[in-house]
Design an enzyme around this catalytic site. Structure first.
Site, PDB file in Angstrom:
ATOM      1  N   LYS A   1      40.528  54.819  24.724  1.00 21.18           N
ATOM      2  CA  LYS A   1      39.079  55.030  24.833  1.00 21.18           C
ATOM      3  C   LYS A   1      38.491  55.406  23.473  1.00 21.18           C
ATOM      4  O   LYS A   1      37.517  54.800  23.006  1.00 21.18           O
ATOM      5  CB  LYS A   1      38.760  56.123  25.854  1.00 21.18           C
ATOM      6  CG  LYS A   1      37.259  56.346  26.045  1.00 21.18           C
ATOM      7  CD  LYS A   1      36.965  57.587  26.853  1.00 21.18           C
ATOM      8  CE  LYS A   1      37.003  58.822  25.991  1.00 21.18           C
ATOM      9  NZ  LYS A   1      36.502  60.035  26.680  1.00 21.18           N
TER      10      LYS A   1
ATOM     11  N   ASP B   1      35.517  55.404  30.020  1.00 23.51           N
ATOM     12  CA  ASP B   1      35.395  56.841  30.234  1.00 23.51           C
ATOM     13  C   ASP B   1      35.123  57.107  31.718  1.00 23.51           C
ATOM     14  O   ASP B   1      35.272  56.212  32.556  1.00 23.51           O
ATOM     15  CB  ASP B   1      34.292  57.419  29.342  1.00 23.51           C
ATOM     16  CG  ASP B   1      32.914  56.842  29.660  1.00 23.51           C
ATOM     17  OD1 ASP B   1      32.786  56.088  30.650  1.00 23.51           O
ATOM     18  OD2 ASP B   1      31.963  57.148  28.918  1.00 23.51           O
TER      19      ASP B   1
END
Length: 216
Positions: A123, A142
């Site tokens: 991420k 996320d």
């Protein structure tokens, strides 16, 4: 969900939440090093909190060399409001040391290299490549992206890496850098975790969760 329907959803969201490339990241960074460190710090806290400590942190440690030599206690004091400050201080100092030792003090541009740094998963690496270098190597998954992707019907998976693969298969590359921004905006404005406002949702007629609720 087929690719045509999926892309039409993003087109509607893109119309609803227009922005330029520089506005797609909620962290107010000035260079790749700042974005990398701020993204590590942003785990389990708000962008507002991290933006608020930016100036003090980078006035004291403007580059990897300075942060690599930092006193952990001083770093912990500056980033205290970010939460988990012991482990975060360790990670950002460790990252700075690795940048100096392995990358000549320069933030690397690939997912593979970035994920060798302490506290950096896919991420964070995707956020850095997308927003610091404007290179869409993947999709940052996320909490909002994970929740809305499953709710809308983009994926049936819950694991972030599997969700990322599903999204990369479903959408052409031109959308990869925008998906995170659009789903975060929609997740904050309309499709909130506690009380989604389906009647105000512009994509509800293509949303699998809404369709399955029987309210169509």
């Amino acid at each position: 969900m087929n690719a045509i329907t999926a892309e039409s959803i993003l087109e509607e969201l893109d119309h609803q939440y227009p922005c330029n490339q520089d506005e797609m990241n909620f962290l107010k960074f000035r260079n790749p090093f700042e974005l990398l460190i701020m993204t590590i710090l942003s785990a389990q806290t708000t962008d507002v909190t991290i933006n608020g400590l930016r100036d003090e942190l980078f006035s004291a440690y403007p580059n990897p060399a300075a942060l690599a030599r930092a006193d952990p206690l001083d770093v912990e004091r500056i980033i205290h409001s970010a939460g988990f400050y012991h482990s975060k201080a360790k990670n950002i100092i460790g990252t700075a040391k690795m940048l100096e030792e392995n990358f000549g003090g320069v933030v690397p541009r690939t997912i593979e290299e970035l994920t060798t740094l302490p506290g950096v998963g896919r991420k964070t690496a995707n956020i850095v490549t997308n927003h610091a270098f404007h290179e869409a190597c993947g999709i940052a998954v996320d909490t909002h992206v994970r929740r809305l992707s499953k709710k809308i019907g983009f994926t049936q998976n819950t694991d972030p890496e599997k969700i990322e693969k599903d999204l990369m298969k479903l959408f052409p590359e031109k959308w990869w850098s925008k998906i995170n921004y659009l789903l975060i905006r929609h997740g904050r404005a309309v499709c909130t975790a506690k009380k989604p406002d389906c009647m105000k949702c512009i994509i509800r007629h293509n949303c699998q969760s809404y369709i399955n609720s029987g309210e169509e």
